[in-house]
Each structure stands twice: as C-alpha cells, then as structure tokens.
Design a protein around this motif. Structure first.
Motif, mmCIF file in Angstrom:
data_model
loop_
_atom_site.group_PDB
_atom_site.id
_atom_site.type_symbol
_atom_site.label_atom_id
_atom_site.label_comp_id
_atom_site.label_asym_id
_atom_site.label_seq_id
_atom_site.Cartn_x
_atom_site.Cartn_y
_atom_site.Cartn_z
ATOM 1 N N MET A 61 0.825 -1.208 0.000
ATOM 2 C CA MET A 61 0.000 0.000 0.000
ATOM 3 C C MET A 61 0.859 1.257 0.000
ATOM 4 O O MET A 61 0.573 2.216 -0.718
ATOM 5 C CB MET A 61 -0.945 -0.004 1.199
ATOM 6 C CG MET A 61 -2.083 -0.990 1.060
ATOM 7 S SD MET A 61 -3.247 -0.874 2.430
ATOM 8 C CE MET A 61 -2.245 -1.441 3.785
ATOM 9 N N GLU A 62 1.905 1.246 0.810
ATOM 10 C CA GLU A 62 2.760 2.431 0.895
ATOM 11 C C GLU A 62 3.490 2.695 -0.419
ATOM 12 O O GLU A 62 3.654 3.849 -0.822
ATOM 13 C CB GLU A 62 3.744 2.280 2.060
ATOM 14 C CG GLU A 62 3.040 2.338 3.405
ATOM 15 C CD GLU A 62 3.985 2.430 4.579
ATOM 16 O OE1 GLU A 62 5.223 2.431 4.372
ATOM 17 O OE2 GLU A 62 3.494 2.498 5.717
ATOM 18 N N GLN A 63 3.915 1.637 -1.098
ATOM 19 C CA GLN A 63 4.594 1.828 -2.382
ATOM 20 C C GLN A 63 3.629 2.390 -3.434
ATOM 21 O O GLN A 63 3.994 3.263 -4.222
ATOM 22 C CB GLN A 63 5.207 0.503 -2.880
ATOM 23 C CG GLN A 63 6.259 -0.082 -1.955
ATOM 24 C CD GLN A 63 7.292 0.927 -1.507
ATOM 25 O OE1 GLN A 63 7.969 1.543 -2.329
ATOM 26 N NE2 GLN A 63 7.424 1.118 -0.197
ATOM 27 N N LEU A 64 2.405 1.915 -3.425
ATOM 28 C CA LEU A 64 1.408 2.434 -4.357
ATOM 29 C C LEU A 64 1.102 3.902 -4.070
ATOM 30 O O LEU A 64 1.012 4.725 -4.986
ATOM 31 C CB LEU A 64 0.121 1.597 -4.282
ATOM 32 C CG LEU A 64 0.213 0.201 -4.922
ATOM 33 C CD1 LEU A 64 -0.929 -0.679 -4.443
ATOM 34 C CD2 LEU A 64 0.203 0.304 -6.443
ATOM 35 N N LYS A 65 0.956 4.224 -2.791
ATOM 36 C CA LYS A 65 0.706 5.616 -2.408
ATOM 37 C C LYS A 65 1.880 6.503 -2.831
ATOM 38 O O LYS A 65 1.691 7.598 -3.368
ATOM 39 C CB LYS A 65 0.488 5.720 -0.893
ATOM 40 C CG LYS A 65 -0.795 5.109 -0.398
ATOM 41 C CD LYS A 65 -1.988 5.981 -0.750
ATOM 42 C CE LYS A 65 -3.263 5.445 -0.104
ATOM 43 N NZ LYS A 65 -4.446 6.208 -0.545
ATOM 44 N N ASN A 66 3.100 6.019 -2.575
ATOM 45 C CA ASN A 66 4.297 6.790 -2.929
ATOM 46 C C ASN A 66 4.423 6.987 -4.438
ATOM 47 O O ASN A 66 5.043 7.947 -4.894
ATOM 48 C CB ASN A 66 5.557 6.112 -2.391
ATOM 49 C CG ASN A 66 5.643 6.163 -0.877
ATOM 50 O OD1 ASN A 66 4.967 6.962 -0.239
ATOM 51 N ND2 ASN A 66 6.451 5.289 -0.301
ATOM 52 N N ALA A 67 3.839 6.066 -5.193
ATOM 53 C CA ALA A 67 3.883 6.163 -6.651
ATOM 54 C C ALA A 67 2.776 7.070 -7.191
ATOM 55 O O ALA A 67 2.674 7.286 -8.397
ATOM 56 C CB ALA A 67 3.775 4.776 -7.281
ATOM 57 N N GLY A 68 1.931 7.591 -6.299
ATOM 58 C CA GLY A 68 0.883 8.507 -6.725
ATOM 59 C C GLY A 68 -0.413 7.843 -7.143
ATOM 60 O O GLY A 68 -1.272 8.479 -7.751
ATOM 61 N N ILE A 69 -0.573 6.556 -6.812
ATOM 62 C CA ILE A 69 -1.818 5.867 -7.160
ATOM 63 C C ILE A 69 -2.881 6.237 -6.137
ATOM 64 O O ILE A 69 -2.722 5.981 -4.938
ATOM 65 C CB ILE A 69 -1.615 4.331 -7.187
ATOM 66 C CG1 ILE A 69 -0.410 3.950 -8.065
ATOM 67 C CG2 ILE A 69 -2.892 3.645 -7.672
ATOM 68 C CD1 ILE A 69 -0.498 4.406 -9.494
ATOM 69 N N VAL A 70 -3.951 6.822 -6.585
ATOM 70 C CA VAL A 70 -4.984 7.308 -5.665
ATOM 71 C C VAL A 70 -5.997 6.230 -5.309
ATOM 72 O O VAL A 70 -6.328 6.026 -4.147
ATOM 73 C CB VAL A 70 -5.702 8.545 -6.255
ATOM 74 C CG1 VAL A 70 -6.866 8.958 -5.368
ATOM 75 C CG2 VAL A 70 -4.719 9.695 -6.395
ATOM 76 N N GLU A 71 -6.498 5.521 -6.329
ATOM 77 C CA GLU A 71 -7.495 4.482 -6.039
ATOM 78 C C GLU A 71 -6.794 3.132 -5.894
ATOM 79 O O GLU A 71 -6.255 2.592 -6.857
ATOM 80 C CB GLU A 71 -8.564 4.398 -7.134
ATOM 81 C CG GLU A 71 -9.620 3.358 -6.762
ATOM 82 C CD GLU A 71 -10.774 3.260 -7.735
ATOM 83 O OE1 GLU A 71 -11.920 3.239 -7.277
ATOM 84 O OE2 GLU A 71 -10.531 3.199 -8.952
ATOM 85 N N ILE A 72 -6.814 2.619 -4.675
ATOM 86 C CA ILE A 72 -6.236 1.307 -4.388
ATOM 87 C C ILE A 72 -7.344 0.416 -3.851
ATOM 88 O O ILE A 72 -7.999 0.756 -2.854
ATOM 89 C CB ILE A 72 -5.090 1.415 -3.360
ATOM 90 C CG1 ILE A 72 -3.994 2.358 -3.874
ATOM 91 C CG2 ILE A 72 -4.519 0.039 -3.041
ATOM 92 C CD1 ILE A 72 -2.939 2.694 -2.844
#
Length: 195
Positions: free
Chosen positions: A38-49
């Motif tokens: 989750m943190e890597q996705l957030k850091n990559a700028g992905i908003v909808e997870i």
C-alpha cells in the motif's frame, strides 16, 4: 493522462497454503507485506487502491484500516485468483486510464511503479509489463479500456494469460533493471532467501 487516473487492484484473498502462514502479514522491510504494498502504491501517486480480501479478511482489514484504500471481500476467493481480479475490477469507482493488477506476495518498490506509469502515459500501449534481463515480471499495467476483458477472466483460460495473449502485439515491455519485479513469495524458501 496523469497518475490520478491509474487504479490498482491488490490481490490478497488467497490461503497462502504453500507458505504455511498468511503471506500478507509477513514482515517486509520492517512492516507487514500488505502494508508495504500500500505504501509503495501511495508513494507512486496511485490514488485508487482496491484491496481484495478473502481468507482471514477481518485480520487483514484491521491492518489496512488506517490507510485510504478500498477493501472489498471476494466471497468466491476459494475459486482462485481470477475471481479476485473480477471482484476488484468491478469495484473500481470510475473508468481509469490504467489498471494495475498486483499480487500481495509480489512486492515492488514505488520507483518501478512510477516508471511504468510514466512509460504508460507517454507510449499508451495496451499493456505494460516490466522486464529484467529478458524475463517478464510484475505487476502488469492494463489500459482502462481493457476493463471488460478483465471482467471475463477465469481459471479455465489461465486468468490474465488470455488477455495478455489476445493483446500480445500491443504489449510494451519495460526494462527496469531491477530484479524486484521477479519476486514471487510463494514458499518459505522464496521469502527467507530474499528478505
């Protein structure tokens, strides 16, 4: 196309039977694997997870509750990974430009996700697959217009393989020069040799 238009579906519904313990909660770089993803996705700028849960869903839901992610329960998780893909895709709030599909046991750092999004934004292929020394890895990034195809995957046609085969000529392989894309933590040896 911006990062805000990319959705990510994280598959975390399985039994982890080969690992012998719940893979999503294994420590990875100091935090549970599911939290790392989750943190890597957030850091990559992905908003909808979208986190697709199944086996021990309540336990995992507690871990991810502090995060701004959508957790959904796949009532058919015993039927295999394809059912979780379809559940995740059907729960997307809008029609994103791109759809990441990730397994919780395949951790990838945010800079690789960012590279994939940037490549996707510029070249706009149907599918982006990262590669390392000629080997295909994960995660896979699909054009949003393949949503309907993703909703038809099933175990009989090998899940995502059918979509990948159908759009074989429209795949862009991105050399990321990082072996992280090949990680697949299925069994204890996979985990203990890499962690």
């Amino acid at each position: 196309m911006s990062k805000e238009h990319i959705s990510a579906i994280v598959l975390a519904a399985g039994f982890s039977s080969r690992m012998g313990t719940l893979k999503a909660l294994l420590p990875w770089q100091g935090i549970p694997l599911i939290q790392y993803q989750m943190e890597q996705l957030k850091n990559a700028g992905i908003v909808e997870i979208i986190m697709v849960l199944g086996h021990k869903a309540d336990e995992l839901a507690q871990v991810i509750s502090p995060y701004d992610v959508k957790s959904v329960f796949n009532e058919h998780y015993r039927d295999g990974k394809s059912s979780s893909i379809k559940k995740g895709v059907s729960c997307m709030t809008d029609n994103p430009s791109g759809i990441f599909i990730l397994a919780v046991d395949q951790p990838v750092p945010s800079f690789i996700l960012q590279k994939m999004v940037e490549h996707f934004r510029i070249d706009q292929p149907s599918i982006v697959i990262p590669s390392y020394q000629g080997k295909r890895g994960h995660p896979i990034l699909f054009q949003g217009n393949l949503k309907e195809e993703l909703l038809t995957v099933n175990e009989q046609s090998k899940g995502l393989r059918k979509v990948i085969q159908t759009y074989h000529d429209e795949i862009s392989y991105l050399d990321v020069r990082d072996p992280a894309i090949l990680l697949n933590l299925n069994e204890p040896n996979d985990y203990f040799h890499k962690n």
